[in-house]
Scaffold this active site. Structure first.
Site, short mmCIF file in Angstrom:
data_model
loop_
_atom_site.label_atom_id
_atom_site.label_comp_id
_atom_site.label_asym_id
_atom_site.label_seq_id
_atom_site.Cartn_x
_atom_site.Cartn_y
_atom_site.Cartn_z
N GLU A 97 0.84 -1.21 0.00
CA GLU A 97 0.00 0.00 0.00
C GLU A 97 0.87 1.24 0.00
O GLU A 97 2.00 1.21 0.50
CB GLU A 97 -0.87 0.02 1.27
CG GLU A 97 -2.27 -0.49 1.09
CD GLU A 97 -3.17 0.42 0.25
OE1 GLU A 97 -2.65 1.22 -0.55
OE2 GLU A 97 -4.38 0.31 0.39
N ASP A 98 0.34 2.34 -0.52
CA ASP A 98 1.05 3.60 -0.39
C ASP A 98 0.79 4.21 0.98
O ASP A 98 1.69 4.76 1.61
CB ASP A 98 0.68 4.58 -1.52
CG ASP A 98 -0.82 4.75 -1.69
OD1 ASP A 98 -1.59 3.97 -1.09
OD2 ASP A 98 -1.23 5.67 -2.41
N ASP A 101 -4.63 4.71 6.17
CA ASP A 101 -5.25 5.89 6.78
C ASP A 101 -6.30 5.38 7.78
O ASP A 101 -5.96 5.02 8.90
CB ASP A 101 -5.85 6.69 5.60
CG ASP A 101 -6.28 8.09 5.97
OD1 ASP A 101 -6.77 8.28 7.08
OD2 ASP A 101 -6.16 8.99 5.13
N PHE A 150 -2.84 16.14 4.92
CA PHE A 150 -3.19 15.57 3.62
C PHE A 150 -1.95 15.57 2.73
O PHE A 150 -1.40 16.62 2.41
CB PHE A 150 -4.32 16.36 2.95
CG PHE A 150 -4.83 15.63 1.74
CD1 PHE A 150 -5.70 14.57 1.87
CD2 PHE A 150 -4.39 15.99 0.46
CE1 PHE A 150 -6.15 13.86 0.76
CE2 PHE A 150 -4.83 15.28 -0.65
CZ PHE A 150 -5.71 14.22 -0.50
N ARG A 163 0.32 12.50 -8.49
CA ARG A 163 0.88 11.16 -8.23
C ARG A 163 2.34 11.06 -8.65
O ARG A 163 3.08 10.25 -8.12
CB ARG A 163 0.08 10.09 -9.02
CG ARG A 163 -1.32 9.86 -8.51
CD ARG A 163 -1.85 8.57 -9.10
NE ARG A 163 -3.29 8.46 -9.05
CZ ARG A 163 -3.97 7.94 -8.05
NH1 ARG A 163 -3.35 7.52 -6.97
NH2 ARG A 163 -5.29 7.86 -8.10
C1 PRP Z 1 -6.03 5.36 -0.96
C2 PRP Z 1 -4.73 4.64 -0.69
C3 PRP Z 1 -5.16 3.42 0.07
C4 PRP Z 1 -6.39 3.90 0.81
C5 PRP Z 1 -6.04 4.12 2.24
O1 PRP Z 1 -6.62 4.78 -2.09
O2 PRP Z 1 -4.07 4.30 -1.88
O3 PRP Z 1 -5.49 2.34 -0.78
O4 PRP Z 1 -6.81 5.13 0.20
O5 PRP Z 1 -7.12 4.69 2.93
P1 PRP Z 1 -7.90 3.95 4.10
O6 PRP Z 1 -6.89 3.38 5.04
O7 PRP Z 1 -8.68 5.10 4.72
O8 PRP Z 1 -8.81 2.93 3.52
P2 PRP Z 1 -7.76 5.49 -2.96
O9 PRP Z 1 -9.07 4.81 -2.70
O10 PRP Z 1 -7.71 6.97 -2.75
O11 PRP Z 1 -7.36 5.10 -4.43
P3 PRP Z 1 -5.99 5.34 -5.25
O12 PRP Z 1 -4.97 4.39 -4.68
O13 PRP Z 1 -6.35 5.02 -6.67
O14 PRP Z 1 -5.58 6.79 -5.05
#
Ligand code: PRP
Length: 173
Positions: A97-98, A101, A150, A163
């Site tokens: 994961e990146d 949250d 953020f 990105r």
């Molecule tokens: C973001 C991020 C994680 C997730 C984390 O994805 O890449 O997958 O949110 O948040 P959480 O812990 O609150 O669930 P996003 O749905 O924004 O999609 P993306 O990776 O395409 O930007």
């Protein structure tokens, strides 16, 4: 007008990923290791992490997840938009994961992966925002713990922008 402030520089990111790759290699059995990147945000971290693991049998997979909405925080709902191309039953899997949250995305994914019966299941994330956690998740490899700001860059977006930044930056509006 929005502005960007560097929170974690490209050099800091690359140094930490080298450490994470070495640790993952040390803690892996030597068999095939599936790194599963969560689209889209993890793709940049995944490609650097894969190259930091000194093993010929690192395999790349992707899974698509979308939390509904384009805002700055999760809606609490997650949907699968792309599944794995390969069966990972009996294999070592690291979900990449990146950012973690709220933990909503990962807790959903862990449920999905457990049903696939991997030999082992670990989680690696570049960024962790523990203050925001709504669901408990165990993360095995954390690049950086960050405060509740953020952030964009190095895969992370705001409405699909930023990105491709090399640093992780705080987006201030
Ligand atoms: C973001 C991020 C994680 C997730 C984390 O994805 O890449 O997958 O949110 O948040 P959480 O812990 O609150 O669930 P996003 O749905 O924004 O999609 P993306 O990776 O395409 O930007």
């Amino acid at each position: 007008m929005s502005s960007l402030r560097v929170l974690i520089s490209e050099a800091q990111i690359q140094a930490r990923i080298a450490e994470m790759g070495a640790q993952i290699a040390k803690e892996s059995s030597g068999g095939p290791l599936y790194l599963v990147g969560i689209l889209k945000g993890a793709c940049i971290f995944l490609s650097d992490l894969a190259r930091a693991i000194p093993s010929p049998s690192v395999r790349l997979e992707f899974i698509g997840i979308s939390s509904y909405g384009k805002g700055k925080s999760t809606s609490g709902e997650v949907k699968l938009t792309k599944d794995l191309d390969t069966m990972v039953e009996g294999c070592d899997v690291i979900v990449v994961e990146d950012i973690v949250d709220s933990g909503v995305t990962l807790s959903y994914l862990v449920q999905i992966f457990r049903q696939r019966n991997p030999k082992s299941l670990r989680i690696a994330t570049l960024l962790d925002k523990p203050e925001r956690r709504m669901r408990p998740v165990h993360v095995d490899y954390v690049g950086f713990k960050i405060p509740d700001e953020f952030v964009v860059g190095y895969g992370l977006d705001f409405a699909e922008d930023y990105r491709n930044l090399k640093d992780v930056c705080v987006l201030q509006e």
